[in-house]
Scaffold this motif. Structure first.
Motif, PDB file in Angstrom:
ATOM      1  N   UNK A  71      31.037  39.326  49.251  1.00 43.01           N
ATOM      2  CA  UNK A  71      32.374  39.858  49.521  1.00 43.01           C
ATOM      3  C   UNK A  71      32.471  41.312  49.094  1.00 43.01           C
ATOM      4  N   UNK A  72      31.910  41.579  47.903  1.00 40.67           N
ATOM      5  CA  UNK A  72      31.966  42.940  47.383  1.00 40.67           C
ATOM      6  C   UNK A  72      31.144  43.876  48.268  1.00 40.67           C
ATOM      7  N   UNK A  74      30.582  43.511  51.532  1.00 43.82           N
ATOM      8  CA  UNK A  74      31.336  43.781  52.758  1.00 43.82           C
ATOM      9  C   UNK A  74      32.466  44.770  52.489  1.00 43.82           C
ATOM     10  N   UNK A  75      33.131  44.592  51.340  1.00 43.85           N
ATOM     11  CA  UNK A  75      34.228  45.500  50.992  1.00 43.85           C
ATOM     12  C   UNK A  75      33.706  46.922  50.846  1.00 43.85           C
ATOM     13  N   UNK A  78      33.129  48.288  54.224  1.00 48.29           N
ATOM     14  CA  UNK A  78      34.376  48.547  54.944  1.00 48.29           C
ATOM     15  C   UNK A  78      35.062  49.803  54.420  1.00 48.29           C
ATOM     16  N   UNK A  79      34.899  50.069  53.125  1.00 46.48           N
ATOM     17  CA  UNK A  79      35.620  51.187  52.521  1.00 46.48           C
ATOM     18  C   UNK A  79      34.860  52.508  52.583  1.00 46.48           C
ATOM     19  N   UNK A 178      31.485  30.130  44.623  1.00 46.36           N
ATOM     20  CA  UNK A 178      31.755  28.847  45.277  1.00 46.36           C
ATOM     21  C   UNK A 178      30.618  28.326  46.153  1.00 46.36           C
ATOM     22  N   UNK A 362      36.937  29.660  48.834  1.00 46.63           N
ATOM     23  CA  UNK A 362      37.273  30.451  47.658  1.00 46.63           C
ATOM     24  C   UNK A 362      38.441  29.850  46.886  1.00 46.63           C
TER      25      UNK A 362
ATOM     26  N   UNK B  56      39.992  42.576  57.035  1.00 51.52           N
ATOM     27  CA  UNK B  56      38.538  42.788  56.977  1.00 51.52           C
ATOM     28  C   UNK B  56      38.117  43.456  55.678  1.00 51.52           C
ATOM     29  N   UNK B  57      38.560  42.903  54.580  1.00 57.62           N
ATOM     30  CA  UNK B  57      38.180  43.397  53.250  1.00 57.62           C
ATOM     31  C   UNK B  57      38.725  44.782  52.954  1.00 57.62           C
ATOM     32  N   UNK B  58      39.645  45.271  53.795  1.00 53.83           N
ATOM     33  CA  UNK B  58      40.176  46.602  53.553  1.00 53.83           C
ATOM     34  C   UNK B  58      41.655  46.491  53.229  1.00 53.83           C
ATOM     35  N   UNK B 260      37.719  39.773  43.145  1.00 54.47           N
ATOM     36  CA  UNK B 260      36.323  39.543  43.496  1.00 54.47           C
ATOM     37  C   UNK B 260      36.199  38.775  44.797  1.00 54.47           C
ATOM     38  N   UNK B 261      37.046  37.754  44.943  1.00 52.32           N
ATOM     39  CA  UNK B 261      36.959  36.913  46.127  1.00 52.32           C
ATOM     40  C   UNK B 261      37.754  37.555  47.243  1.00 52.32           C
ATOM     41  N   UNK B 262      37.075  38.252  48.111  1.00 52.58           N
ATOM     42  CA  UNK B 262      37.728  38.771  49.298  1.00 52.58           C
ATOM     43  C   UNK B 262      38.666  39.928  49.041  1.00 52.58           C
ATOM     44  N   UNK B 263      38.492  40.628  47.914  1.00 45.22           N
ATOM     45  CA  UNK B 263      39.248  41.861  47.670  1.00 45.22           C
ATOM     46  C   UNK B 263      40.758  41.680  47.833  1.00 45.22           C
ATOM     47  N   UNK B 264      41.278  40.587  47.275  1.00 47.39           N
ATOM     48  CA  UNK B 264      42.705  40.313  47.434  1.00 47.39           C
ATOM     49  C   UNK B 264      43.536  41.090  46.420  1.00 47.39           C
ATOM     50  N   UNK B 265      43.522  42.419  46.549  1.00 38.22           N
ATOM     51  CA  UNK B 265      44.293  43.264  45.628  1.00 38.22           C
ATOM     52  C   UNK B 265      45.780  42.932  45.649  1.00 38.22           C
ATOM     53  N   UNK B 267      47.325  40.084  46.080  1.00 42.22           N
ATOM     54  CA  UNK B 267      47.582  38.886  45.289  1.00 42.22           C
ATOM     55  C   UNK B 267      47.397  39.174  43.802  1.00 42.22           C
TER      56      UNK B 267
END
Lengths: 371, 295
Positions: A71-72, A74-75, A78-79, A178, A362, B56-58, B260-265, B267
């Protein structure tokens, strides 16, 4: 005759002068021509032991940005603007996401030694799209039940079920991610495709997971797992493998990984070239180096976490140079080896969930931790 | 002549007045500036982010309630909230009680010079990184570690103490005890000695002096010490994950998990805002109680 001697002498002097000039050139001058290759990777892959020789030979400096978890990664992609990363080392299951998001370049099959790969790794799932590869399989390992031998014997570890035993109450550790945890428990539930679950099987899986919660000692990162397993703080950790116990065994700890009868998972790391990278030639040379016998042995014996390798030439070189390590990692050439486990169908690929979203998995994991 | 002299004098006085005002303003300015820079703007940003979405993680500016709906809809949210709150409150009370005898000794037994040295020693742990101090606790607490070896030498079982509330409490105490010691010592040292002497001269027992003279007089300082211990433990992430081993799932761990999980800033921002709100309420109530008029 004399003429010949003179020319050879001249040549000799010329050559000597040229050589002296190269040696005398200050390092600064050579550094001027040095190129940078940026790499997005899991930790440990940019260790000087691994890339030092390549950097020296190609006058390049590899700048690694390390991440923890797909995930990190991909982030991070993306960034960052396109072209930020030349080489990307990712878990195989995330290659599809990288490809679909247009983060990686298609590769030319002829550039890489696919013929040298063992057949099961040649046309690897999720790496080829319309006959073109987008990633090259670099290394892999198996995930089963890793245990401290003093607390759990190999015989006990033959089933994931053993984790529920009263003698292991409060003694089961978890790697805090997970996917491998749920995957192992899915194998225990008898799911032939552990990540492709319909609603009923998914509900059953979360139920199985929740029933393990009272046995759990804690949730750990890489360093935490090393110390917890070594000290016997936890007797076993499911869904991890030699990438942890191999590191500990190297230091003489009495730990090992057993693939239970319900089966094990395979993790895979692959190399890709970042979309619109300005150093595609260098990135290609780097990937070629990592797939050469020399690079393969280096990645197999990576200090941070060892792994098995997919090329025949790599196996040959490893057996030649480090027969003990080849033996320990089950990569011996004549006799039963790790490939037999795959061929016997005991190993399933670690994948992203097929019928649920990553977010659902997750959430289930967060819920489990907070229970 | 005179008519021209007067305006000059007034303008000079006015200039002086204005200069004084400006000079004062210059000194007062940092207060609103700092408040704005380090409190209002970050808080505003946090509130704003809680309404954004992740595509998309952004992190994408948006005006959606989905993060709020998600977090408030978590069935374990309030269990984790009260667990965090209860654990850190328990730690704060225990740390305050633990620190009190030492603070009392520093305030009333030690000479002023000794007090300075002792307070200096209390601050000394801050010279090493907090993370290092927490990691070194692992060496003591783990299976086969220092403490368990000692217990085993005396014939006990000597199991690992990691991932117990005791370990978590040690982490909280490592962080908060020095602060509480200092605040308590200052509060006790400032208690008016004449009241204590008068009570003693009139034949009050030591217990009565402590409970009826010293504690009421030092109440604001002691309460603030408790509050600080709570604030520090409540927001604490390092010992919760490295000593508590994630066995005690607290809100700070939930925040990192969400990121960490999916960049849920967004939340994570919602959980942070919940934490800030509960902290503000707790701080407000505590301060009110600390400074309430004696009834």
């Amino acid at each position: 005759m004399t003429h010949n001697i003179i020319t050879t002498r001249r040549r000799l002097i010329k050559g000597a002068l040229a050589g002296a000039a190269v040696i005398a050139t200050p390092a600064v001058l050579r550094a001027q021509g040095r190129r940078d290759l940026s790499m997005l990777t899991w930790a440990g892959h940019a260790d000087p032991d691994v890339i030092g020789a390549f950097e020296e030979a190609h006058n390049v400096r590899i700048r690694a940005k390390e991440y923890v978890g797909g995930d990190q990664m991909l982030a991070q992609m993306a960034q960052s603007p396109a072209g930020t990363y030349d080489v990307i080392l990712s878990d195989a299951e995330y290659v599809v996401q990288l490809q679909q998001a247009g983060f990686i370049e298609p590769l030319t099959p002829e550039d890489y030694p696919f013929d040298d790969f063992f057949p099961e790794f040649q046309n690897f799932r999720g790496h080829w799209f319309d006959g073109q590869p987008y990633a090259v399989f670099l290394r892999f390992g198996f995930l089963g039940l890793s245990h401290n031998r003093a607390a759990m014997s190999e015989a006990e570890a033959r089933s994931y079920r053993t984790m529920w035993g009263p003698q292991h109450e409060g003694r089961i550790g978890h790697f805090d991610w997970h996917l491998p945890n749920l995957g192992s428990l899915s194998l225990l539930n008898g799911n032939a495709s552990p990540f492709d679950l319909d609603e009923a099987h998914w509900a059953k899986l979360t139920e199985t997971m929740m029933s393990l919660r009272p046995q759990v000692r804690g949730f750990y990162d890489y360093g935490g797992m090393l110390s917890a397993l070594r000290s016997g703080e936890v007797s076993a950790i499911p869904g991890i493998g030699d990438w942890i116990t191999g590191v500990l065994a190297r230091d003489g700890a009495d730990v090992t990984t057993t693939i239970p009868e319900e089966g094990g998972l395979q993790w895979t790391e692959s190399l890709s070239i970042g979309a619109r990278s300005e150093n595609q030639d260098l990135a290609r040379t780097f990937i070629q180096y990592m797939l050469s016998p020399e690079g393969q042995v280096k990645t197999a014996t990576l200090k941070a976490y060892p792994a098995m390798i997919p090329t025949r030439a790599g196996w040959a070189r490893l057996n030649d140079e480090l027969p003990g390590e080849a033996q320990r990692q089950n990569m011996v050439l004549n006799g039963p080896n790790a490939l037999d486990e795959i061929r016997a169908g005991r190993i399933q690929l670690r994948e992203l969930p097929v019928q649920q979203s990553l977010e659902t998995w997750n959430d289930a994991w967060t819920r489990y931790k907070n229970a | 002549m005179t008519s021209s002299a007067f305006p000059a004098r007034t303008s000079g006085r006015r200039f002086h007045f204005l200069f004084n005002r400006a000079w004062q303003a210059l000194w007062v300015l940092p207060l609103p500036a700092w408040l704005l820079l380090f409190f209002a703007v970050p808080l505003g940003l946090l509130v704003a982010i809680s309404f954004w979405s992740v595509v998309n993680y952004r992190l994408t500016p948006d005006a959606t309630l989905s993060a709020w709906r998600y977090v408030l809809g978590l069935d374990f949210l309030w269990a984790s909230f009260w667990r965090s709150y209860g654990l850190s409150m328990a730690s704060a009370v225990a740390i305050s009680l633990l620190a009190f005898p030492a603070s009392y000794a520093m305030a009333f037994v030690a000479a002023p010079r000794q007090r300075l040295i002792l307070l200096g020693l209390a601050i000394a742990p801050f010279f090493t990184s907090y993370l290092v101090r927490i990691y070194s606790w692992q060496v003591f607490l783990t299976e086969g570690g220092v403490i368990s070896s000692v217990i085993q030498a005396f014939g006990g079982k000597g199991e690992s103490l990691l991932n117990t509330y005791f370990a978590l409490f040690l982490g909280h105490a490592t962080l908060a005890l020095p602060v509480v010691l200092i605040m308590q010592t200052i509060a006790l040292a400032n208690v008016d000695r004449t009241g204590i002497s008068a009570a003693a001269n009139l034949g009050a027992r030591p217990g009565a002096i402590l409970f009826r003279i010293i504690l009421p007089a030092a109440r604001p300082g002691l309460t603030l010490g408790l509050l600080f211990a709570f604030l520090l433990s409540y927001a604490e992430f390092v010992s919760a994950s490295y000593l508590g081993g994630g066995t005690f799932q607290t809100l700070p761990i939930l925040v990192t998990d969400l990121v960490r999980a999916g960049q849920q800033w967004p939340r994570a921002a919602v959980v942070s805002l919940l934490m800030i709100a509960s902290l503000l309420i707790t701080a407000f109530v505590t301060v009110l109680w600390a400074y309430r008029e004696k009834g």
